[in-house]
Motif scaffolding. Structure first.
Motif, PDB file in Angstrom:
ATOM      1  N   PRO A  63      -9.338  -7.015  -0.693  1.00  0.00           N
ATOM      2  CA  PRO A  63      -8.722  -7.486   0.557  1.00  0.00           C
ATOM      3  C   PRO A  63      -7.774  -8.658   0.270  1.00  0.00           C
ATOM      4  O   PRO A  63      -8.030  -9.476  -0.623  1.00  0.00           O
ATOM      5  N   LEU A  64      -6.705  -8.727   1.012  1.00  0.00           N
ATOM      6  CA  LEU A  64      -5.692  -9.750   0.749  1.00  0.00           C
ATOM      7  C   LEU A  64      -6.271 -11.156   0.781  1.00  0.00           C
ATOM      8  O   LEU A  64      -5.853 -12.028   0.008  1.00  0.00           O
ATOM      9  N   GLU A  84       0.038  -5.312   6.026  1.00  0.00           N
ATOM     10  CA  GLU A  84      -0.877  -6.422   6.271  1.00  0.00           C
ATOM     11  C   GLU A  84      -0.316  -7.734   5.720  1.00  0.00           C
ATOM     12  O   GLU A  84      -0.447  -8.792   6.341  1.00  0.00           O
ATOM     13  N   ARG A  93      -2.380   0.978  10.615  1.00  0.00           N
ATOM     14  CA  ARG A  93      -3.276   1.860   9.861  1.00  0.00           C
ATOM     15  C   ARG A  93      -3.691   3.067  10.701  1.00  0.00           C
ATOM     16  O   ARG A  93      -3.873   4.168  10.173  1.00  0.00           O
ATOM     17  N   GLN A 139      -0.934  -2.406   1.005  1.00  0.00           N
ATOM     18  CA  GLN A 139      -1.238  -3.624   1.770  1.00  0.00           C
ATOM     19  C   GLN A 139       0.024  -4.348   2.243  1.00  0.00           C
ATOM     20  O   GLN A 139      -0.056  -5.473   2.729  1.00  0.00           O
TER      21      GLN A 139
END
Length: 412
Positions: free
Chosen positions: A6-7, A142, A282, A139
């Motif tokens: 996850p970022l 995001e 998403r 990603q």
């Protein structure tokens, strides 16, 4: 199938996001402190204030396309980003020093604004392809949402911080905060460890490369639609903004505090848009969000033009519309960047981004001037209706493009 962390757990992304947040907050401080220095301490004329306002955006027209060509030639983008932030910090630091020495003039401020604007153009040109080295393909939306959150937070908190600093230490010394923020950004970017594996485009002459970038946008139906939509909103939006404050104060009779609160609502809407867009993208895809977001663009324009009645009713209507439009614009911006990264050829990303920026930012000053002129000739409320009608033109740009076909979007 490879699943990246996850970022929020990726150190390099956190560093890059922190760098943008710090730098943008400092820039918001200078956005108030520099004009105040010119107007209140140096007695700048209206013409000089106009030149000062234009100095930051003029480099987009002068070197925007060239910066994109250079970005595609580079093997490493990070050193250029660091250099831009350091030069900007040094330029900003000269303002309080010149004030102490009794040397500060309006032309000095204009020169600093032009220098920082030039660095900003180069930084953004190289930052766009650099993000690919830091963030995994899956990603990007995001990550772009994270950057938009940083911009929105800066727009909400920056003006208040700027006002406080100007009151406490005066406008020239408040600018020190921006100089420090640029340096902090440079140190944060320098700490990024992700290897840069960009394959530089072979140099074939500056104008040849610029033409390739222009052709890539003009000849690609999706990129062409995004550019046309961006130019449309960036023409009629600034025309609206140029008149918004005087319209709110003189026509609607809103107190200055409530006008400032409306600006904050736009920032809050931006934060909500940044929070929701990755999840919605998403689920529905960036294409579909672009199609839907343009439908909400005219809401704020129409609400402002229709506003009437008691102060509370006007403020309630305009705050709600500002919130909705702020969400829509940030959602559009995030998906815009993700689609450009997806559609632009890897070897042309710098030039495609620079071409887009050149076209979209280049109409901002023209829109502001047009709004002011029409306001003088037609009155304020009629111009707001013209802007509302103009923003409707963003809809066919997107709806009659390949973006309308969400099935054409790659599966995740």
């Amino acid at each position: 199938m490879f699943q990246p962390l996850p970022l929020r757990k990726q150190r390099d992304y956190r560093l890059l996001l922190s760098a943008r947040a710090v730098s943008e907050t400092g820039t918001e401080v200078s956005r108030l402190a520099v004009p105040l220095t010119a107007a209140t301490l140096l007695g700048a004329s209206p013409a000089q204030m106009g030149m000062l306002a234009a100095a930051t955006s003029l480099p987009y027209l002068l070197i925007g396309l060239q910066a994109g060509a250079v970005a595609d030639r580079l093997k490493r983008h990070r050193p250029v980003m660091i250099g831009c932030e350091v030069v900007s910090a040094l330029a900003m630091a000269t303002i309080p020093l010149a004030w102490i020495a009794g040397l500060l003039t309006v032309p000095w401020l204009i020169a600093v604004a032009f220098t920082v604007g030039t660095c900003m153009v180069i930084f953004r040109a190289v930052n766009f392809p650099h993000m690919v080295a830091v963030v995994h393909d899956s990603q990007r939306t995001e990550a772009l949402a994270g950057f938009q959150s940083a911009y929105s937070l800066a727009s909400v908190g920056g003006p208040g911080l700027a006002g406080l600093l100007v009151q406490l230490i005066t406008a020239p010394f408040a600018i020190v905060v921006n100089a420090v923020s640029f340096l902090a950004s440079a140190f944060l970017i320098r700490a990024i460890k992700a290897p840069e594996a960009h394959t530089p485009a072979p140099p074939r002459g500056m104008w040849t490369e610029i033409r390739e970038g222009l052709r890539s946008v003009a000849g690609h139906p999706t990129l062409r639609a995004l550019a046309g939509c961006g130019m449309t909103i960036n023409f009629f939006g600034p025309a609206f903004i140029a008149l918004f404050v005087i319209y709110s104060l003189n026509v609607l009779g809103l107190p200055a505090g409530l006008v400032g609160a409306l600006t904050a609502f736009a920032g809050v809407g931006g934060l909500l848009g940044a929070a929701l867009t990755p999840r919605l993208a998403r689920r529905y895809g960036e294409n579909r969000l672009l199609v839907l977001s343009v439908l909400l663009f005219p809401v704020d324009f129409v609400a402002a033009a229709l506003a009437s009645g008691p102060t509370w009713a006007k403020f309630l209507l305009m705050s709600a519309s500002t919130l909705v439009t702020g969400m829509a614009i940030v959602a559009f911006s995030i998906c815009f960047g993700a689609v450009v990264l997806r559609e632009a050829p890897a070897e042309l990303r710098g030039r495609v981004n620079a071409t887009m920026t050149f076209m979209i930012q280049g109409v901002v000053a023209l829109g502001s001037l047009t709004g002011g002129l029409l306001g003088e000739l037609l009155g304020l409320r009629p111009v707001l209706w013209i802007c509302a009608a103009g923003v409707l033109l963003t809809i066919p740009w997107i709806w009659f493009s390949p973006l309308r076909d969400s099935s054409a979007q790659p599966a995740r």
